[in-house]
Motif scaffolding. Structure first.
Motif, mmCIF file in Angstrom:
data_model
loop_
_atom_site.group_PDB
_atom_site.id
_atom_site.type_symbol
_atom_site.label_atom_id
_atom_site.label_comp_id
_atom_site.label_asym_id
_atom_site.label_seq_id
_atom_site.Cartn_x
_atom_site.Cartn_y
_atom_site.Cartn_z
ATOM 1 N N LYS A 38 0.875 -1.222 0.029
ATOM 2 C CA LYS A 38 0.049 -0.174 -0.161
ATOM 3 C C LYS A 38 0.909 1.257 0.021
ATOM 4 O O LYS A 38 1.822 1.214 0.753
ATOM 5 C CB LYS A 38 -0.869 0.177 1.147
ATOM 6 N N TYR A 40 1.426 5.597 0.076
ATOM 7 C CA TYR A 40 0.772 6.725 0.918
ATOM 8 C C TYR A 40 1.521 7.993 0.499
ATOM 9 O O TYR A 40 2.987 7.794 0.319
ATOM 10 C CB TYR A 40 0.804 6.561 2.237
ATOM 11 N N GLU A 44 -0.755 11.424 4.072
ATOM 12 C CA GLU A 44 -1.353 10.204 4.710
ATOM 13 C C GLU A 44 -0.430 9.574 5.788
ATOM 14 O O GLU A 44 -0.996 8.770 6.363
ATOM 15 C CB GLU A 44 -1.652 9.206 3.583
ATOM 16 N N ALA A 48 -1.183 6.456 8.394
ATOM 17 C CA ALA A 48 -0.727 5.255 8.085
ATOM 18 C C ALA A 48 0.187 4.529 9.066
ATOM 19 O O ALA A 48 0.021 3.390 9.266
ATOM 20 C CB ALA A 48 -0.229 5.218 6.806
ATOM 21 N N ARG A 87 0.006 5.943 -7.411
ATOM 22 C CA ARG A 87 -1.214 5.152 -7.090
ATOM 23 C C ARG A 87 -1.470 4.066 -8.311
ATOM 24 O O ARG A 87 -2.385 3.635 -8.490
ATOM 25 C CB ARG A 87 -2.482 5.896 -7.229
#
Length: 90
Positions: A38, A40, A44, A48, A87
């Motif tokens: 994942k 970030y 964020e 996170a 992303r």
């Protein structure tokens, strides 16, 4: 804009990658897939890191000195070699 993955270094020197809900062991043969966790952005990271820290405390209860590290991922807004798109899903 930089994006990051979160890694956990276990006391036995194994590396784990945060996937957003748990940690995946990073195996040497999968090193090219290391940054498939994942990701970030900078805004964020605080949330996170807190979420991944709580998960690490549950998954690795014997570790009294949990070490999490944000690792910057090279990104590109264009289809250029050497970076990932921000992303990127896979």
């Amino acid at each position: 804009m930089a994006i990051y993955n979160i890694t956990y270094k276990a006391p036995d020197d194994k590396d784990y990658l945060w996937n957003g809900s748990t940690f995946d062991l990073v195996k040497e043969e999968n090193e090219k897939l290391f940054f498939s966790g994942k990701s970030y952005n900078e805004d964020e990271m605080a949330e996170a890191l807190l979420k991944s820290y709580k998960a690490a405390k549950q998954l690795f209860p014997a570790d009294n000195d949990i070490h999490l590290e944000p690792v910057e991922i090279p990104v590109s807004d264009q289809d250029t070699e050497g970076g990932h798109r921000h992303r990127m899903t896979s």
